[in-house]
Design an enzyme around this catalytic site. Structure first.
Site, PDB file in Angstrom:
ATOM      1  N   PHE A 134       0.816  -1.210   0.000  1.00  0.00           N
ATOM      2  CA  PHE A 134       0.000   0.000   0.000  1.00  0.00           C
ATOM      3  C   PHE A 134       0.856   1.269   0.000  1.00  0.00           C
ATOM      4  O   PHE A 134       1.688   1.428  -0.864  1.00  0.00           O
ATOM      5  CB  PHE A 134      -1.034  -0.073   1.122  1.00  0.00           C
ATOM      6  CG  PHE A 134      -1.999  -1.213   0.920  1.00  0.00           C
ATOM      7  CD1 PHE A 134      -2.940  -1.172  -0.098  1.00  0.00           C
ATOM      8  CD2 PHE A 134      -1.931  -2.370   1.695  1.00  0.00           C
ATOM      9  CE1 PHE A 134      -3.799  -2.237  -0.341  1.00  0.00           C
ATOM     10  CE2 PHE A 134      -2.794  -3.440   1.461  1.00  0.00           C
ATOM     11  CZ  PHE A 134      -3.728  -3.366   0.451  1.00  0.00           C
ATOM     12  N   SER A 135       0.693   2.146   0.969  1.00  0.00           N
ATOM     13  CA  SER A 135       1.321   3.467   0.859  1.00  0.00           C
ATOM     14  C   SER A 135       2.834   3.458   1.020  1.00  0.00           C
ATOM     15  O   SER A 135       3.464   4.518   0.892  1.00  0.00           O
ATOM     16  CB  SER A 135       0.693   4.426   1.871  1.00  0.00           C
ATOM     17  OG  SER A 135      -0.613   4.764   1.470  1.00  0.00           O
ATOM     18  N   VAL A 136       3.425   2.303   1.275  1.00  0.00           N
ATOM     19  CA  VAL A 136       4.881   2.198   1.128  1.00  0.00           C
ATOM     20  C   VAL A 136       5.273   2.662  -0.272  1.00  0.00           C
ATOM     21  O   VAL A 136       6.352   3.226  -0.491  1.00  0.00           O
ATOM     22  CB  VAL A 136       5.338   0.745   1.395  1.00  0.00           C
ATOM     23  CG1 VAL A 136       6.758   0.507   0.901  1.00  0.00           C
ATOM     24  CG2 VAL A 136       5.241   0.427   2.890  1.00  0.00           C
TER      25      VAL A 136
END
Length: 409
Positions: A134-136
Site C-alpha cells: 500500500f502506501s509504502v
C-alpha cells in the site's frame, strides 16, 4: 500510536462498489477484468478473513504492469541471529511466534549492518512472494521524482503541477507545486477516510478506479478536485490523490510509463532480485500504475530499497539515488516536524519521520513497513494483514523496539 492520531478518522475501508461514475468517461475494453466476479473480488480484497491471502496475490485480481529486475542482483549477505525470547505486545508477554501472530505478520525481514539477520515468512508466503504494501509505494514514487529531477526531466521541485500536467488547470491542483505534493500540503479539498458506505473522495475514486476501472486517479484530480480551506504549502493533509498526481507528473516528464522508468533507473541499477509489479487503476485502455499504493514487491527487495537509503543512495556497488536527494527526502526541514502540534511524526518527501530520533519509514495501510534506523544501522521490513486499516502502529513500534534491543545489547 503516532500514525493512529493522524488517521483517527479512518474507521473502515470501502469493500463494495458504490454508484460508478466517470468524470472523463473512457471507453474500457478490458473485458476480462470487468466480469462481475472480478469486480466483486477487487471490492472485497480487504476482507479480514482473507486479506492475508489477497495481499499476496494482487496480480490475480488486477491488471498489472511489471517492473523488470536485471541480471546483476545485489546479493545481501546472510548472518542469521536468533530473535527468540520474550516480547511484550500491548502489555502481554509472549514468545516471538506469538508476537508475530499478534501483529498479523505475513513477512518480517531484518537487516543489520548490511546483513540479513532474520527472515520469516508465514501464512503460505515465502521469499518469492510479492506483497502489496500500500502506501509504502509513496516513498518509491518520491524516489522516482528525485531520479527525474537528477535526470533533468523535472526542472525544479518548485515547478507548478500544471507545467507538466496542463489538464490540471482549473482544478484543485492549479497553483500547487511538486514540493507541495511531496510534503502532502497541496491545499486540495480531500478527506482520506477508509470507511465502507461513505461518500468521501477516497471511496468515490477507489470504487470507480480500482474496483470499477472507469477512470484513473489523475482523471479525478483533473476533473473533480477542488481547492481546500488552506493555500498550497500551508497545512499537512495526508492525501493519496497527491501521490497519484506526483506519479502522473513523473510519467509525463520522462515520457514513459512509471514501471518502465522505475525498472530502468531504480530496480535494475539497485540490483533488485525479483520483478516487482504495479496494480493498475484500469486496464491498458483506461489506467496506468496506481501510484498512491499499488506497488507489489518481495520483502527482500523492500529491504534492499531501505538499505540503499540507509547507505545514502548506494546499492549494488554504485550510487543509484543521489545522496543529496536521500537527505532531502528523509531529514525533516526546520518547521516540518511534527506535522502538527502534539504529534509524534513528521512528513518530509513522502517519508514519515519520527520525532526525537533519526528514524524514518515508509508506511502503508494495514500496517506495512520499511523502517529505517540509521543510528543502529537497521532496516526492518514487515508485511502485515491486520483487520483494521489503521490504528495498530503502537504494537508494531513495540515489536521493532524490542527487536532493536535484542540486536544492539
Amino acid at each position: 500510536m503516532a500514525l493512529l492520531r493522524y488517521f483517527a478518522r479512518m474507521t473502515g475501508m470501502a469493500l463494495a462498489v458504490s454508484a460508478l461514475g466517470s468524470p472523463a468517461a473512457a471507453q474500457n475494453d478490458g473485458s476480462r477484468w470487468l466480469t462481475p466476479t472480478m469486480i466483486q473480488a477487487r471490492a472485497h480484497m480487504f476482507d479480514p478473513a482473507l486479506n492475508y491471502l489477497t495481499f499476496q496475490h494482487m496480480d490475480q485480481m488486477f491488471a498489472t504492469r511489471t517492473v523488470e529486475a536485471g541480471p546483476d542482483t545485489w546479493e545481501l549477505p546472510s548472518e542469521p541471529v536468533s530473535l527468540e525470547g520474550r516480547y511484550t505486545i500491548n502489555g502481554e508477554e509472549m514468545d516471538l511466534e506469538a508476537a508475530l501472530e499478534a501483529t498479523a505478520t505475513n513477512a518480517l525481514v531484518v537487516v543489520k549492518d548490511g546483513k540479513i539477520v532474520f527472515e520469516e515468512y508465514r501464512n503460505g508466503s515465502d521469499a518469492d512472494t510479492r506483497f502489496i504494501t500500500f502506501s509504502v509505494a509513496k516513498s518509491y514514487v518520491s524516489t522516482l521524482v528525485g531520479l527525474a529531477l537528477a535526470d533533468g526531466a523535472i526542472d525544479s521541485l518548485d515547478d507548478p503541477v500544471t507545467k507538466y500536467l496542463p489538464e490540471m488547470e482549473g482544478s484543485g491542483y492549479d497553483g500547487t507545486t511538486i514540493r507541495d505534493l511531496l510534503r502532502m500540503r497541496s491545499g486540495v479539498d480531500w478527506l482520506e477516510v477508509y470507511k465502507f458506505g461513505s461518500e468521501t473522495q477516497l471511496t468515490t475514486v477507489h470504487d470507480n478506479s480500482l474496483v470499477g476501472y472507469k477512470y484513473r486517479w489523475c482523471d479525478y484530480a483533473a476533473d473533480e478536485s477542488r481547492p481546500g480551506a488552506h493555500e498550497p504549502g500551508e497545512v499537512f493533509n495526508y492525501a493519496t490523490l497527491d501521490t497519484s498526481v506526483l506519479g502522473c507528473i513523473v510519467e509525463k516528464a520522462v515520457g514513459k510509463p512509471g514501471a518502465e522508468y522505475m525498472s530502468e533507473k531504480l530496480w535494475k541499477p539497485a540490483g533488485m532480485e525479483s520483478d516487482a509489479y504495479w496494480i493498475m487503476d484500469g486496464p491498458e485502455s483506461v489506467g496506468r500504475e496506481f501510484y498512491g499504493a499499488g506497488l507489489n514487491a518481495t520483502a527482500r527487495d523492500h529491504a534492499r530499497f531501505g538499505l540503499m537509503f540507509l547507505n545514502g543512495g548506494k546499492a549494488n556497488g554504485k550510487q543509484v539515488v543521489p545522496a543529496d536527494w536521500v537527505e532531502d527526502a528523509t531529514v525533516p526541514d526546520e518547521g516540518y516536524e511534527p506535522t502538527a502540534e502534539g504529534e509524534d511524526l513528521g512528513y518530509q518527501y513522502q517519508w514519515w519521520t519520527f520525532t526525537d530520533s533519526d528514524v524514518y519509514a515508509a508506511l502503508g495501510l494495514h500496517h506495512q513497513y520499511i523502517y529505517i534506523d540509521p543510528a543502529n544501522e537497521l532496516v526492518i521490513v514487515k508485511a502485515s494483514y491486520t483487520a483494521e486499516p489503521v490504528g495498530r502502529d503502537a504494537e508494531n513500534e513495540e515489536l521493532f523496539r524490542q527487536i532493536t534491543d535484542k540486536l544492539t545489547d
